[in-house]
Design a protein around this motif. Structure first.
Motif, mmCIF file in Angstrom:
data_model
loop_
_atom_site.group_PDB
_atom_site.id
_atom_site.type_symbol
_atom_site.label_atom_id
_atom_site.label_comp_id
_atom_site.label_asym_id
_atom_site.label_seq_id
_atom_site.Cartn_x
_atom_site.Cartn_y
_atom_site.Cartn_z
ATOM 1 N N ARG A 149 60.708 27.504 -15.244
ATOM 2 C CA ARG A 149 60.689 26.162 -15.829
ATOM 3 C C ARG A 149 60.725 26.233 -17.348
ATOM 4 N NH1 ARG A 149 55.656 23.796 -12.215
ATOM 5 N NH2 ARG A 149 56.745 23.768 -10.186
ATOM 6 N N PRO A 150 61.308 25.215 -18.000
ATOM 7 C CA PRO A 150 61.320 25.184 -19.465
ATOM 8 C C PRO A 150 59.893 25.132 -20.017
ATOM 9 C CG PRO A 150 62.888 23.597 -18.557
ATOM 10 C CD PRO A 150 62.063 24.087 -17.406
ATOM 11 N N ILE A 151 59.681 25.796 -21.132
ATOM 12 C CA ILE A 151 58.376 25.803 -21.790
ATOM 13 C C ILE A 151 58.251 24.564 -22.678
ATOM 14 C CG2 ILE A 151 56.910 26.982 -23.470
ATOM 15 C CD1 ILE A 151 57.045 28.514 -20.907
ATOM 16 N N SER A 152 57.181 23.800 -22.491
ATOM 17 C CA SER A 152 56.919 22.631 -23.327
ATOM 18 C C SER A 152 55.975 23.058 -24.442
ATOM 19 C CB SER A 152 56.298 21.499 -22.501
ATOM 20 O OG SER A 152 56.050 20.370 -23.308
ATOM 21 N N ILE A 153 56.536 23.283 -25.624
ATOM 22 C CA ILE A 153 55.742 23.878 -26.701
ATOM 23 C C ILE A 153 54.716 22.911 -27.279
ATOM 24 C CG2 ILE A 153 57.501 25.562 -27.339
ATOM 25 C CD1 ILE A 153 58.292 23.708 -29.633
ATOM 26 N N VAL A 154 54.791 21.630 -26.923
ATOM 27 C CA VAL A 154 53.807 20.681 -27.444
ATOM 28 C C VAL A 154 52.389 21.082 -27.056
ATOM 29 C CG1 VAL A 154 53.874 19.137 -25.457
ATOM 30 C CG2 VAL A 154 53.279 18.221 -27.689
ATOM 31 N N PHE A 155 52.247 21.824 -25.945
ATOM 32 C CA PHE A 155 50.905 22.177 -25.465
ATOM 33 C C PHE A 155 50.268 23.306 -26.266
ATOM 34 C CE2 PHE A 155 52.466 19.920 -21.756
ATOM 35 C CZ PHE A 155 51.362 19.153 -21.431
ATOM 36 N N ASN A 185 55.196 33.623 -30.441
ATOM 37 C CA ASN A 185 56.555 33.440 -29.943
ATOM 38 C C ASN A 185 56.528 33.087 -28.466
ATOM 39 O OD1 ASN A 185 56.724 35.756 -32.197
ATOM 40 N ND2 ASN A 185 58.582 34.516 -32.236
ATOM 41 N N LEU A 186 57.352 32.150 -28.081
ATOM 42 C CA LEU A 186 57.426 31.715 -26.690
ATOM 43 C C LEU A 186 58.873 31.730 -26.224
ATOM 44 C CD1 LEU A 186 55.074 28.570 -26.680
ATOM 45 C CD2 LEU A 186 54.514 30.889 -25.960
ATOM 46 N N PRO A 187 59.105 32.118 -24.945
ATOM 47 C CA PRO A 187 60.467 32.055 -24.404
ATOM 48 C C PRO A 187 60.864 30.609 -24.129
ATOM 49 C CG PRO A 187 58.929 32.666 -22.685
ATOM 50 C CD PRO A 187 58.130 32.617 -23.969
ATOM 51 N N PHE A 236 49.607 30.192 -19.878
ATOM 52 C CA PHE A 236 50.473 29.027 -20.029
ATOM 53 C C PHE A 236 51.923 29.386 -19.717
ATOM 54 C CE2 PHE A 236 53.197 26.709 -23.166
ATOM 55 C CZ PHE A 236 53.195 25.488 -22.518
ATOM 56 N N ILE A 237 52.391 30.517 -20.235
ATOM 57 C CA ILE A 237 53.779 30.935 -19.996
ATOM 58 C C ILE A 237 54.015 31.159 -18.507
ATOM 59 C CG2 ILE A 237 55.428 32.816 -20.370
ATOM 60 C CD1 ILE A 237 54.264 33.130 -23.188
ATOM 61 N N ASN A 238 53.055 31.763 -17.849
ATOM 62 C CA ASN A 238 53.256 32.127 -16.442
ATOM 63 C C ASN A 238 52.946 31.012 -15.450
ATOM 64 O OD1 ASN A 238 54.095 34.824 -16.897
ATOM 65 N ND2 ASN A 238 51.972 35.449 -17.244
#
Length: 682
Positions: free
Chosen positions: A447-453, A437-439, A598-600
């Motif tokens: 910044r917005p999370i780019s889930i493609v990574f 799960n990602l915020p 990655f999140i931070n």
């Protein structure tokens, strides 16, 4: 090598299913049997990696329309490149010189020439009256006679007879109808009509059938067609051994290599899913709480949860395993109610006797206490699909605590890939799906999370887990193929170069860019399913890795043996075999760290590590949608994870024009760099 089964307009879903089941049963692990469509056959460089192209039953006319542009490629593949073509029923009609179907029937008649012409005569049918499209009304158990005089029955529904097959020098009749036919099949009206033929076409061969020897009786028994005659399947079951033997014999005559244990290869019964979390028992408590607050109902101490596509019966305590297991015995895997057993405080790990192929206690011994991903394990010896089960049942998925669950199976009977392909995932291929799960935004940077990574992070984590498995594993020649596949050097290539890898680390696995294709083979792929649950991203990272199963490529443990031969000759300590439990735990440890970073902090720290392990440093690609210009790969964009390519000056591999392109893959592809969509940005 691949065996490609056409699955597009004209192909009957039932025929595709039967074809896949039978071919995989007979040909795996020597071939990868998967589905393709006309677009793939037209645009991808499949011929060099393929042993056979298969057209299943269905309707021949849509084949001619949909595949008109790929006919020359198929003909060249067979006649010039020595490939094989298989046509079952409609696929058999499709490969004749001329089709004559239901002459003078205003509703059914189809007459005309065909382009492939592998059989140089007429495919005439239906051989028996009674056929109706999309119906079982004309189905029967047709009696076939093979050259040695033996006879057996196989499924038939609308197929042809290959008229006057005896007069063609390039045609060998492998089976004949031994019953009177309802259409003429020879000029003199004598003999028995040809039901199955093998045609020699240039350097290759074409195997064509009128009936359906690929049809599996046990699957026919599950049909719900109102015109279906159940006695047909009952009769066919009595001839199942003969059917399988005939299938093996004709595939062998075609030049394919069949396995020897096909008679025992049937879809096994599912086993219960066991949920354990000995290091973080609070996660089980949270799952229980969520389950109690859901719309699940309790009957006789069993919780019943109805998901979107499956129903689950949930038990507590491993003493209920016998009951949960019996409910799955001899039932269709994709249809049966699934059973789940939650561990108890008295027995936090699954008893080894219930999980002979995966030691849950060993897994948690190697999982770091601080690791979140994978801290709750759901394991099954035989499962449908670790990814599809959760992705198709959001109600179940939403009950698991965030970023905690790893679903592992030893054998998958309905594994799924990026192009919708379905396969049986055998023992030795580690199948897992991590729930992450990602915020929406980073709590650190805002910044917005780019889930493609996340796909890059997952494959990087797996690669790091392999190379860091034990001292000496840094020499294993594994690399990442963009965006999320794992490749290993082919043992044959390694031997042909007479090279040594021990002590060289990543430098030892470097090969000239021009030799990437012959040097490396895929051993793992990642499928990412993205959902939005509870105001956050919910991602399922499904991965299958060849740990000890070599077909049809290679495996990690094969490379351990190869490196140990080098180490033994140098009097060095030998590498241990890869244990699935430890590898999965190391994968989770690495994935957890990379996800948190990655999140931070975004991708800045991750990308340099990814570049060290990918195959594509300085690789040159051709941009077909920009006048075939040549460009060199230099990295990945930090916003949407696209490839960055700089245009090369004409005739140079080092000078650039100043033009820069961003590249993305064009769907499911065999060679990702043959189907890139490029956008000029500078």
């Amino acid at each position: 090598m691949n065996v490609l089964v056409y699955n597009g307009p004209g192909a009957s879903p039932d025929s595709v299913k039967h074809t896949l089941v039978s071919l995989r049963r007979l040909l795996e692990p020597f071939y990868a049997v998967s589905t393709v469509n006309a677009k793939i056959l037209k645009t991808e460089p499949w011929a060099g990696k393929t042993s056979a192209v298969v057209f299943p039953g269905g309707a021949d006319l849509p084949y001619t329309k949909e595949c008109a542009s790929v006919m020359p490629q198929i003909k060249k593949f067979v006649s010039k490149q020595g490939g094989s073509f298989i046509g079952f029923c409609a696929g058999g009609y499709f490969a004749t010189d001329r089709v004559e179907f239901a002459l003078r029937d205003p509703q059914l008649e189809v007459v005309g020439t065909r382009d492939l012409k592998f059989f140089p005569g007429v495919g005439r049918g239906p051989a028996f009256h009674g056929f109706k499209y999309n119906s079982e009304a004309g189905a029967r158990a047709a009696n076939l006679k093979i050259p040695n005089g033996e006879e057996f029955k196989t499924y038939y529904n609308g197929g042809c007879v290959f008229a006057d097959a005896e007069k063609f020098d390039n045609v060998e009749v492998l089976a004949r109808y031994s019953e009177p036919l309802d259409v003429p099949f020879s000029q003199n009206g004598e003999g028995l009509g040809a039901a199955v033929v093998l045609c020699h076409v240039g350097k290759g061969k074409a195997l064509l059938t009128g009936p359906h020897p690929e049809y599996v009786p046990i699957l026919l028994q599950k049909m719900h067609d109102r015109d279906y005659n159940s006695s047909v399947a009952d009769v066919l079951m009595e001839h199942e051994t003969s059917r399988l033997k005939f299938m093996k014999d004709m595939l062998t005559k075609l030049g394919l290599h069949c396995n020897n244990d096909f008679a025992e290869r049937t879809a096994p019964s599912l086993t219960p899913l066991l949920v354990v979390s000995p290091n973080k028992t609070q996660l089980l408590g949270e799952l229980e709480k969520n389950l109690a607050e859901s719309d699940a109902v309790v009957e006789n101490d069993v919780t019943i949860l109805k998901g979107e596509t499956d129903t689950f019966r949930i038990y507590r305590g491993f003493d209920r395993y016998g009951v949960a297991s019996r409910e799955l015995l001899d039932r269709e895997p994709d249809e049966v109610v699934k059973t789940i057993i939650l561990s108890s405080a008295e027995e936090p790990n699954a008893p080894p006797g219930l999980t002979p192929n995966f030691d849950t206690e060993k897994y948690f011994q190697h999982l770091n206490p601080s690791t979140s991903v994978g801290s709750l394990l759901m394991y099954g010896e035989i499962i449908t699909s670790s990814s599809a089960l959760l992705n198709n049942n959001k109600k179940l998925l939403s009950l698991f605590p965030a970023t905690s669950t790893l679903h592992v199976g030893t054998i998958q009977v309905s594994g799924r890939g990026r192009g919708g392909n379905v396969w049986i995932n055998p023992k030795g291929v580690s199948a897992s799906t991590a729930c992450v799960n990602l915020p929406l935004k980073s709590p650190t940077t805002g910044r917005p999370i780019s889930i493609v990574f996340v796909q890059y992070l997952a494959m990087l984590a797996y690669c790091k887990a392999i190379l860091g498995y034990a001292s000496g594993f840094e020499d294993l020649p594994v690399k990442i193929k963009w965006p999320n596949d794992l490749y290993a050097m082919k043992p044959d290539y390694y031997r042909s170069k007479n090279t040594k890898l021990t002590g060289k680390g990543m430098e030892g696995s470097k090969v000239p860019l021009s030799e990437l294709e012959p040097a490396y083979a895929k051993i793992s792929g990642l499928l990412v399913n993205t959902n939005f649950i509870n105001n956050q991203y919910s991602l399922l990272l499904g991965c299958g890795l060849n740990v000890s199963h070599d077909g049809p490529t290679t495996s990690l443990n094969s490379w351990v043996k190869i490196l140990n031969q080098e180490r033994e000759s140098s009097h060095m300590p030998l590498l241990p075999e890869v244990e699935v439990e430890k590898l999965q735990a190391l994968y989770m440890n690495n994935l957890d760290l990379l996800i948190k970073e990655f999140i931070n902090y975004g991708v800045d720290r991750m990308l340099p590590e990814y570049y060290k392990l990918w195959l594509h440093t300085d690789q040159i690609v051709t941009l077909t949608d920009h006048q075939n210009i040549r460009a060199q790969l230099v990295g990945i964009t930090k916003d949407y994870g696209l490839l960055i390519a700089k245009e090369l000056a004409s005739g140079s591999n080092t000078q650039f024009t100043g033009n820069v392109y961003h590249l993305q893959p064009d769907g499911n592809t065999f060679d990702i760099f043959k189907g890139l969509i490029s956008k000029k940005v500078i």
